[in-house]
Design a protein around this motif. Structure first.
Motif, PDB file in Angstrom:
ATOM      1  N   ASP A  14       0.813  -1.261  -0.017  1.00 37.64           N
ATOM      2  CA  ASP A  14      -0.152   0.005   0.019  1.00 37.64           C
ATOM      3  C   ASP A  14       1.066   1.086   0.066  1.00 37.64           C
ATOM      4  O   ASP A  14       1.614   1.254   0.835  1.00 37.64           O
ATOM      5  CB  ASP A  14      -0.761   0.120   1.047  1.00 37.64           C
ATOM      6  N   LYS A  15       0.623   2.102  -1.094  1.00 34.11           N
ATOM      7  CA  LYS A  15       1.568   3.296  -0.993  1.00 34.11           C
ATOM      8  C   LYS A  15       1.592   4.213   0.052  1.00 34.11           C
ATOM      9  O   LYS A  15       2.370   4.842   0.734  1.00 34.11           O
ATOM     10  CB  LYS A  15       1.088   4.058  -2.363  1.00 34.11           C
ATOM     11  N   ASP A  16       0.310   4.434   0.597  1.00 38.15           N
ATOM     12  CA  ASP A  16       0.095   4.944   2.204  1.00 38.15           C
ATOM     13  C   ASP A  16       0.798   4.598   3.014  1.00 38.15           C
ATOM     14  O   ASP A  16       1.476   5.207   3.979  1.00 38.15           O
ATOM     15  CB  ASP A  16      -1.627   5.185   2.316  1.00 38.15           C
ATOM     16  N   LEU A  17       1.043   3.261   3.167  1.00 43.64           N
ATOM     17  CA  LEU A  17       1.609   2.764   4.370  1.00 43.64           C
ATOM     18  C   LEU A  17       3.085   2.977   4.087  1.00 43.64           C
ATOM     19  O   LEU A  17       3.805   3.189   4.944  1.00 43.64           O
ATOM     20  CB  LEU A  17       1.561   1.051   4.210  1.00 43.64           C
ATOM     21  N   GLU A  18       3.439   2.980   2.907  1.00 44.04           N
ATOM     22  CA  GLU A  18       4.926   2.934   2.592  1.00 44.04           C
ATOM     23  C   GLU A  18       5.215   4.441   2.873  1.00 44.04           C
ATOM     24  O   GLU A  18       6.509   4.846   3.472  1.00 44.04           O
ATOM     25  CB  GLU A  18       5.154   2.693   1.120  1.00 44.04           C
ATOM     26  N   LYS A  19       4.446   5.365   2.428  1.00 47.20           N
ATOM     27  CA  LYS A  19       4.812   6.814   2.937  1.00 47.20           C
ATOM     28  C   LYS A  19       4.896   7.015   4.237  1.00 47.20           C
ATOM     29  O   LYS A  19       5.724   7.751   4.783  1.00 47.20           O
ATOM     30  CB  LYS A  19       3.481   7.534   2.246  1.00 47.20           C
ATOM     31  N   TYR A  20       3.859   6.580   5.105  1.00 44.07           N
ATOM     32  CA  TYR A  20       3.792   6.714   6.595  1.00 44.07           C
ATOM     33  C   TYR A  20       4.844   5.924   7.212  1.00 44.07           C
ATOM     34  O   TYR A  20       5.651   6.512   8.239  1.00 44.07           O
ATOM     35  CB  TYR A  20       2.565   6.273   7.053  1.00 44.07           C
ATOM     36  N   LEU A  21       5.290   4.927   7.086  1.00 47.28           N
ATOM     37  CA  LEU A  21       6.198   3.992   7.583  1.00 47.28           C
ATOM     38  C   LEU A  21       7.657   4.205   7.298  1.00 47.28           C
ATOM     39  O   LEU A  21       8.508   3.672   7.797  1.00 47.28           O
ATOM     40  CB  LEU A  21       5.899   2.479   7.575  1.00 47.28           C
ATOM     41  N   GLY A  22       7.816   4.872   5.977  1.00 48.53           N
ATOM     42  CA  GLY A  22       9.119   5.038   5.530  1.00 48.53           C
ATOM     43  C   GLY A  22       9.943   3.866   4.999  1.00 48.53           C
ATOM     44  O   GLY A  22      11.172   3.749   5.650  1.00 48.53           O
ATOM     45  N   ALA A  23       9.363   2.990   4.471  1.00 46.31           N
ATOM     46  CA  ALA A  23      10.067   1.668   4.210  1.00 46.31           C
ATOM     47  C   ALA A  23      11.305   1.706   3.238  1.00 46.31           C
ATOM     48  O   ALA A  23      11.008   2.411   2.387  1.00 46.31           O
ATOM     49  CB  ALA A  23       8.944   0.607   3.844  1.00 46.31           C
ATOM     50  N   GLY A  24      12.153   1.215   3.798  1.00 46.18           N
ATOM     51  CA  GLY A  24      13.356   1.062   2.820  1.00 46.18           C
ATOM     52  C   GLY A  24      13.209  -0.024   1.876  1.00 46.18           C
ATOM     53  O   GLY A  24      13.102  -1.142   2.458  1.00 46.18           O
ATOM     54  N   ASN A  25      13.337  -0.283   0.752  1.00 42.26           N
ATOM     55  CA  ASN A  25      13.237  -1.088  -0.347  1.00 42.26           C
ATOM     56  C   ASN A  25      11.964  -1.780  -0.109  1.00 42.26           C
ATOM     57  O   ASN A  25      11.701  -2.852  -0.326  1.00 42.26           O
ATOM     58  CB  ASN A  25      14.298  -2.250  -0.211  1.00 42.26           C
ATOM     59  N   ASN A  26      10.854  -1.055   0.182  1.00 41.81           N
ATOM     60  CA  ASN A  26       9.871  -1.359   0.180  1.00 41.81           C
ATOM     61  C   ASN A  26       9.238  -2.523   1.086  1.00 41.81           C
ATOM     62  O   ASN A  26       8.171  -3.201   1.120  1.00 41.81           O
ATOM     63  CB  ASN A  26       9.170  -1.741  -1.302  1.00 41.81           C
ATOM     64  N   THR A  27      10.198  -2.675   2.212  1.00 42.28           N
ATOM     65  CA  THR A  27      10.059  -3.648   3.276  1.00 42.28           C
ATOM     66  C   THR A  27      10.218  -3.060   4.571  1.00 42.28           C
ATOM     67  O   THR A  27      10.948  -2.111   4.856  1.00 42.28           O
ATOM     68  CB  THR A  27      10.887  -4.633   3.095  1.00 42.28           C
ATOM     69  N   ILE A  28       9.723  -3.861   5.672  1.00 43.86           N
ATOM     70  CA  ILE A  28       9.773  -3.219   6.911  1.00 43.86           C
ATOM     71  C   ILE A  28       9.711  -4.393   8.067  1.00 43.86           C
ATOM     72  O   ILE A  28       8.919  -5.392   7.617  1.00 43.86           O
ATOM     73  CB  ILE A  28       8.794  -1.914   7.152  1.00 43.86           C
ATOM     74  N   ASP A  29      10.141  -4.084   9.026  1.00 42.37           N
ATOM     75  CA  ASP A  29      10.087  -4.924  10.077  1.00 42.37           C
ATOM     76  C   ASP A  29       8.971  -4.744  10.899  1.00 42.37           C
ATOM     77  O   ASP A  29       8.533  -3.570  11.447  1.00 42.37           O
ATOM     78  CB  ASP A  29      11.432  -4.971  11.225  1.00 42.37           C
ATOM     79  N   PHE A  30       7.840  -5.775  11.005  1.00 42.17           N
ATOM     80  CA  PHE A  30       6.799  -5.605  11.597  1.00 42.17           C
ATOM     81  C   PHE A  30       6.659  -6.472  13.203  1.00 42.17           C
ATOM     82  O   PHE A  30       7.542  -7.620  13.055  1.00 42.17           O
ATOM     83  CB  PHE A  30       5.398  -6.334  11.014  1.00 42.17           C
ATOM     84  N   TYR A  31       6.218  -6.176  14.119  1.00 46.24           N
ATOM     85  CA  TYR A  31       6.220  -6.802  15.374  1.00 46.24           C
ATOM     86  C   TYR A  31       4.435  -7.483  15.953  1.00 46.24           C
ATOM     87  O   TYR A  31       3.717  -6.556  15.460  1.00 46.24           O
ATOM     88  CB  TYR A  31       6.607  -5.959  16.476  1.00 46.24           C
ATOM     89  N   HIS A  32       4.675  -8.401  16.530  1.00 51.35           N
ATOM     90  CA  HIS A  32       3.256  -8.724  17.038  1.00 51.35           C
ATOM     91  C   HIS A  32       3.624  -9.947  18.195  1.00 51.35           C
ATOM     92  O   HIS A  32       4.712 -10.282  18.374  1.00 51.35           O
ATOM     93  CB  HIS A  32       2.489  -9.710  16.155  1.00 51.35           C
ATOM     94  N   GLY A  33       2.494 -10.048  19.061  1.00 54.47           N
ATOM     95  CA  GLY A  33       2.759 -10.907  20.036  1.00 54.47           C
ATOM     96  C   GLY A  33       2.111 -12.120  19.885  1.00 54.47           C
ATOM     97  O   GLY A  33       1.122 -12.440  19.394  1.00 54.47           O
ATOM     98  N   LYS A  34       2.911 -13.116  20.230  1.00 51.75           N
ATOM     99  CA  LYS A  34       2.735 -14.738  19.826  1.00 51.75           C
ATOM    100  C   LYS A  34       1.549 -15.027  20.796  1.00 51.75           C
ATOM    101  O   LYS A  34       0.597 -16.151  20.534  1.00 51.75           O
ATOM    102  CB  LYS A  34       3.940 -15.703  20.060  1.00 51.75           C
ATOM    103  N   GLY A  35       1.434 -14.286  22.022  1.00 54.37           N
ATOM    104  CA  GLY A  35       0.517 -14.852  23.027  1.00 54.37           C
ATOM    105  C   GLY A  35       1.417 -15.747  24.018  1.00 54.37           C
ATOM    106  O   GLY A  35       2.003 -16.683  23.781  1.00 54.37           O
ATOM    107  N   CYS A  36       1.068 -15.370  25.302  1.00 55.25           N
ATOM    108  CA  CYS A  36       1.676 -16.115  26.463  1.00 55.25           C
ATOM    109  C   CYS A  36       0.628 -15.824  27.762  1.00 55.25           C
ATOM    110  O   CYS A  36      -0.442 -15.222  27.821  1.00 55.25           O
ATOM    111  CB  CYS A  36       3.052 -15.647  26.761  1.00 55.25           C
ATOM    112  N   ARG A  37       1.206 -16.378  29.028  1.00 53.57           N
ATOM    113  CA  ARG A  37       0.475 -16.222  30.022  1.00 53.57           C
ATOM    114  C   ARG A  37       0.405 -14.720  30.489  1.00 53.57           C
ATOM    115  O   ARG A  37      -0.776 -14.430  31.261  1.00 53.57           O
ATOM    116  CB  ARG A  37       1.054 -17.289  31.242  1.00 53.57           C
ATOM    117  N   GLU A  38       1.276 -14.028  30.264  1.00 53.06           N
ATOM    118  CA  GLU A  38       1.089 -12.733  30.911  1.00 53.06           C
ATOM    119  C   GLU A  38       0.149 -11.945  30.233  1.00 53.06           C
ATOM    120  O   GLU A  38      -0.347 -10.852  30.685  1.00 53.06           O
ATOM    121  CB  GLU A  38       2.609 -12.173  30.614  1.00 53.06           C
TER     122      GLU A  38
END
Length: 572
Positions: free
Chosen positions: A468-492
């Protein structure tokens, strides 16, 4: 194989303990009801993991990590709580007539036979550590003893008593029994422990559903509360909140103050008669969780600087907008706490007063007594205020008085229910306020939402490609890729992948250009478009900034802003 081998012999064969240590442990175990594995751990001879490894490698019984295993709510109910606790056994999966059960001791043939008879299923035991078993038992059955005690002691004529017009004194005696008190206190304490903002007690056809709103999402964490407990539960809560326990036909509102885990907790209580019985919602107001520093509210640097300038303005009105539960009150209180209450007279009008703040005069409206927002506001303007906080602008009368106060040298802070910052301006005009008064009085508008934070205990990274071009603009991705994070789920994080919340903002400063547009009757869309052209950072952009920082997920930003953005494609 399983029936013939004993745990002690397996541990000796696996060289985790010696024959002498086994004999020593058996002597200690004699005369107690403790399992051999527990005794060995208490003597410091083995660990949780030693036991699991020995059974897994010697017998070929698979190990399961309950911390990462999702258990269906229908499966967990297959084994009664008392049986699960007695045998330290957790049902985790059912296919046809085969039930997989996680056990601390999968060699316990008597336990397996008991479960087989009770469930009428073929049992496949798997191994889990004692710590994981106890944590899971607490998670799903932690209240079962209290509920059982309550049901054993509840007066058999409860239902008849509450359906008839008995004396209030008799009702109070019924709900002052220790089991009822303990059950209600435990429900509230669980809510505080889980960091819930609300507790919902909802009658269903056969039982009671108790849900906690955690990080903005309702979660069902308590099972096995029968419908027969409802009258006692509701009546006990009514007594605690000083409500009429004999009145069950109309809604009631009250308040409870109590100390839990050394913390002073306020609860706003609301009852509502439904066709299945009375529903109760308790809003938890934990003052220790109230953030009163602007730097802790999650403003990005540009927003924080603008907001500080706004609240230090000598006069005018500042509006915070957003839906219920978006953190507007927290932002307002934090703004007040950053102001000089020692040298300025700060007065608030609220319904209700959620948190008591030192050095600030707080007024709670009372519509029955005629103390409305408008009448209270008229009175406090005669109290020589410097700064006025109005809990919410709901009508034209309140809006006009607030605007006049802003125009006559007072700083006024308040909230409105609009979706975006620009919408607050047109909303005031729609209420009947003259556009020139709106343009002259408003200093700025802050739109706010809360997004769930990624759980720091199970946070992982993935490399993804933006589509998405808007995502690329907002996130400033280099080479059109970026590191995303998420939580796998745990007891905490209770397997959700999220723990805690962060705010995202949109701040509209009212400059001369925007003022002219208001007077000319411009639409919300036109004002928003002009503001963005002038550099306003939108809610979506603020949220995507937090995605880029690894604070929240793209899904969360889309959920709270209702804006659909192209989902990235997973690379690695």
């Amino acid at each position: 194989m399983i029936k013939k081998k004993r745990l002690g012999d397996i541990l000796v064969e696996a060289q985790f303990i010696t024959e002498e240590q086994l004999h020593e442990a058996l002597k200690v175990q004699k005369g107690t009801d403790k399992r051999l594995g527990v005794v060995l751990q208490e003597l410091g001879l083995v660990t949780d993991q030693d036991l699991v490894e020995a059974l897994e490698f010697q017998l070929g019984i698979p190990q399961v990590d309950l911390e990462k295993f999702f258990i269906d709510s229908n499966v967990i109910k297959i084994i009664p709580p008392e049986l699960a606790q007695r045998h330290h056994a957790i049902p985790i999966k059912k296919r046809g007539n085969i039930l997989t059960v996680a056990m601390e001791d999968p060699l316990d043939v008597m336990a397996i036979d008991d479960i087989k008879i009770k469930t009428n299923c073929e049992i496949i035991p798997v191994i889990a550590t004692r710590t994981e078993i106890e944590h899971t038992l607490e998670k799903y059955f932690g209240n079962s003893d209290i509920i059982s005690e309550f049901l054993d002691n509840i007066n058999s004529d409860w239902q008849d008593s509450l359906e008839n017009d008995i004396e209030e004194g008799e009702l109070r005696e019924l709900v002052d029994d220790a089991p009822v008190v303990k059950l209600v206190n435990n429900i509230i304490a669980d809510g505080v422990k889980l960091r819930a903002s609300d507790i919902h007690i909802e009658p269903l056809d056969e039982d009671i559903q108790i849900r906690y709103r955690i990080d903005g999402i309702l979660q069902n964490t308590m099972n096995n509360v029968p419908k027969s407990a409802l009258p006692a539960l509701v009546s006990r809560i009514k007594i605690m909140s000083d409500l009429d326990i004999a009145e069950r036909r109309v809604p009631q509102d009250g308040r409870i103050q109590m100390t839990i885990q050394g913390k002073e907790i306020d609860l706003r209580v609301s009852t509502l008669p439904t066709v299945k019985g009375e529903k109760v919602v308790m809003r938890i107001l934990d003052k220790s969780n109230l953030m009163l520093k602007l730097d802790d509210l999650g403003f990005i640097a540009e927003h924080l600087e603008v907001f500080k300038e706004m609240i230090n303005h000598p006069h005018g009105m500042i509006l915070i907008t957003g839906p219920t539960g978006s953190g507007k009150t927290t932002t307002l209180y934090s703004a007040l706490s950053s102001l000089d209450s020692e040298h300025e007279n700060i007065i608030t009008v609220e319904n209700p007063v959620e948190y008591r703040l030192d050095g600030i005069n707080q007024v709670q409206t009372n519509n029955k007594a005629g103390l409305t927002f408008a009448s209270a506001l008229r009175s406090i303007l005669r109290q020589d205020p410097d700064i006025v906080l109005i809990g919410e602008i709901r009508d034209k009368e309140t809006a006009e008085i607030a605007i006049n106060a802003a125009l006559t040298g007072h700083l006024v802070l308040s909230t409105l229910h609009t979706n975006e910052a620009a919408g607050a301006l047109t909303r005031l005009v729609d209420m009947g306020v003259e556009p020139f008064l709106v343009s002259s009085s408003i200093v700025g508008v802050v739109a706010q939402r809360l997004v769930r934070r990624i759980c720091p205990h199970c946070k992982v990274k993935s490399r993804e490609k933006l589509v998405d071009k808007d995502l690329e603009k907002y996130l400033g991705a280099g080479n059109n890729t970026i590191d995303f994070y998420h939580g796998k789920g745990c007891r905490e994080c209770n397997e959700t992948g999220y723990r805690g919340r962060a705010a995202i903002h949109e701040i509209l400063e009212i400059d001369n250009g925007i003022k002219r547009m208001i007077v000319q009757g411009a639409s919300t869309e036109d004002i928003a478009e002009r503001a963005m052209a002038d550099g306003m950072i939108t809610l979506e952009a603020s949220g995507l900034y937090k995605v880029n920082e690894g604070i929240t997920t793209l899904e969360e930003v889309m959920r709270v802003t209702k804006v659909q953005l192209g989902k990235p494609e997973f690379i690695e």
